[in-house]
Design an enzyme around this catalytic site. Structure first.
Site, PDB file in Angstrom:
ATOM      1  N   GLN A 117      26.499 -16.990  15.274  1.00  0.00           N
ATOM      2  CA  GLN A 117      27.053 -16.114  16.471  1.00  0.00           C
ATOM      3  C   GLN A 117      26.638 -14.734  15.996  1.00  0.00           C
ATOM      4  O   GLN A 117      26.897 -13.977  14.826  1.00  0.00           O
ATOM      5  CB  GLN A 117      28.536 -16.102  16.422  1.00  0.00           C
ATOM      6  CG  GLN A 117      29.087 -15.653  17.499  1.00  0.00           C
ATOM      7  CD  GLN A 117      28.701 -15.720  18.836  1.00  0.00           C
ATOM      8  OE1 GLN A 117      28.607 -16.893  19.380  1.00  0.00           O
ATOM      9  NE2 GLN A 117      28.354 -14.830  19.704  1.00  0.00           N
TER      10      GLN A 117
ATOM     11  N   LYS B 267      32.357 -22.249  23.669  1.00  0.00           N
ATOM     12  CA  LYS B 267      31.071 -23.074  23.292  1.00  0.00           C
ATOM     13  C   LYS B 267      31.681 -24.693  22.795  1.00  0.00           C
ATOM     14  O   LYS B 267      31.230 -25.491  23.102  1.00  0.00           O
ATOM     15  CB  LYS B 267      30.279 -22.490  22.188  1.00  0.00           C
ATOM     16  CG  LYS B 267      29.366 -21.588  22.612  1.00  0.00           C
ATOM     17  CD  LYS B 267      28.706 -20.740  21.487  1.00  0.00           C
ATOM     18  CE  LYS B 267      27.841 -19.586  22.099  1.00  0.00           C
ATOM     19  NZ  LYS B 267      27.623 -18.617  21.047  1.00  0.00           N
TER      20      LYS B 267
ATOM     21  N   ASP C  39      19.175 -21.477  19.750  1.00  0.00           N
ATOM     22  CA  ASP C  39      19.460 -19.948  20.420  1.00  0.00           C
ATOM     23  C   ASP C  39      18.100 -19.715  21.133  1.00  0.00           C
ATOM     24  O   ASP C  39      17.919 -18.929  21.735  1.00  0.00           O
ATOM     25  CB  ASP C  39      20.074 -19.137  19.752  1.00  0.00           C
ATOM     26  CG  ASP C  39      21.222 -18.632  20.173  1.00  0.00           C
ATOM     27  OD1 ASP C  39      21.781 -19.158  21.161  1.00  0.00           O
ATOM     28  OD2 ASP C  39      22.048 -18.153  19.265  1.00  0.00           O
TER      29      ASP C  39
END
Ligand code: NAP
Length: 281
Positions: free
Chosen positions: A94, A50, A117
């Protein structure tokens, strides 16, 4: 005819579009805060990738490496701080989180306008009413691949196998929003093979290596493989790749959906920046 969808190539094209868009912000850069708890190896690999993508497109990324024993309250306090920081446009926690932390509480705490997300119930609700701007990255990546390969989704019989909150369910909603006739299958589905044989588009997201076989599909079906599995130490998807003999289009694993996920995350960071700065998205 080459019927293999090149996700790596499409991801690069989209990243270059995002990069150009960010250059047009005249020196301003969207900022993504990534929060990682503990030392799960796979999570650290994802975060590294990322960060690499952020650097490529011109997004500033701040990573918070937190001790695996952090309390839920301390993690909530950090998210609150990031929510209130005008310099942070996107927040990504995460997953998975350690067992003592309630994942739902954490995801609910993220400001929906910074939820890159697309997991927050607000954004899922917006998706279900076809108003969403921040969409879950992997399903959005699947839709983007279909569009970039000029697949006319409208009116197609689309079958999604898998109903997880992060892939299967949002994907089914996205296909419905694209005017497909959608069926969602799962472990309790009866006579799955009957459904796979009817489907024009099949997207498999179940985590079972080489599950979909050529005899289960119709000639010319479009196949998107979300799965990421290890078969004798080799990375493979949920679709037996010999289906490529019958499919009109198929994504490989690796090099299909995988590269699109981080790319769509970059896109969401840019969208979040624009929303927060009252710009047209
Ligand atoms: P998940 O949360 O484990 O959900 C799996 C879903 O598949 C469940 O809905 C389950 O049904 C269904 N399922 C499992 N076995 C089945 C079978 N034999 N027949 C029909 N349905 C079945 O998985 P996930 O997080 O959605 O991930 C799915 C796969 O995609 C995994 O391989 C994962 O590694 C991969 N993935 C890839 C990316 C990427 O960037 N490429 C991103 C996310 C996930 P029930 O609901 O009935 O249990």
């Amino acid at each position: 005819m080459n019927n293999i969808i090149n996700g790596t190539e499409i991801a690069k094209i989209i990243k270059d579009e995002i990069k150009k868009n960010i250059e047009d912000l005249q020196g301003k850069k969207p900022c993504l805060a990534v929060v990682i708890v503990g030392d799960d190896y796979a999570s650290h690999v994802y975060v590294k990738n990322k960060n690499k993508a952020c650097e490529y497109v011109g997004i500033k990324s701040d990573t918070y490496f937190l001790d695996t024993n952090i309390t839920e309250q301390d993690l909530l306090t950090l998210i609150e701080k990031l929510n209130n920081d005008d310099n942070v446009n996107g927040i990504l926690v995460q997953l998975p989180l350690p067992n003592h932390i309630n994942e739902k509480n954490i995801l609910l705490k993220i400001n929906p306008l910074k939820d890159v997300d697309g997991f927050h119930p607000y954004n899922i609700g917006m998706l279900s009413t076809n108003n969403s701007m921040l969409k879950s990255c992997t399903p959005a990546g699947c839709i983007e691949l279909l569009k970039r390969y000029n697949v006319d989704i409208k009116g197609k019989n689309a079958l999604v196998i898998g109903r997880s909150n992060i892939v299967g369910k949002p994907l089914s909603m996205m296909l419905l929003n694209e005017d497909a006739t959608v069926t969602t299958a799962h472990t309790k589905t009866k006579n799955l093979e009957y459904l796979t044989k009817q489907a024009d588009i099949i997207i498999v997201a179940i985590g079972v290596a080489n599950f979909l076989k050529p005899h289960m599909i119709k000639e010319g079906a479009i196949l998107i493989d979300v799965g990421m599995n290890r078969d004798n130490d080799k990375l493979c998807g949920d679709i037996d790749f010999s289906c490529s003999q019958k499919a009109s289009l198929i994504t490989p694993v690796p090099g299909g959906v995988g590269p699109m996920t981080i790319t769509m995350l970059m896109k969401n960071c840019l969208i979040a920046y624009k929303i927060q700065n009252n710009m047209n998205v």
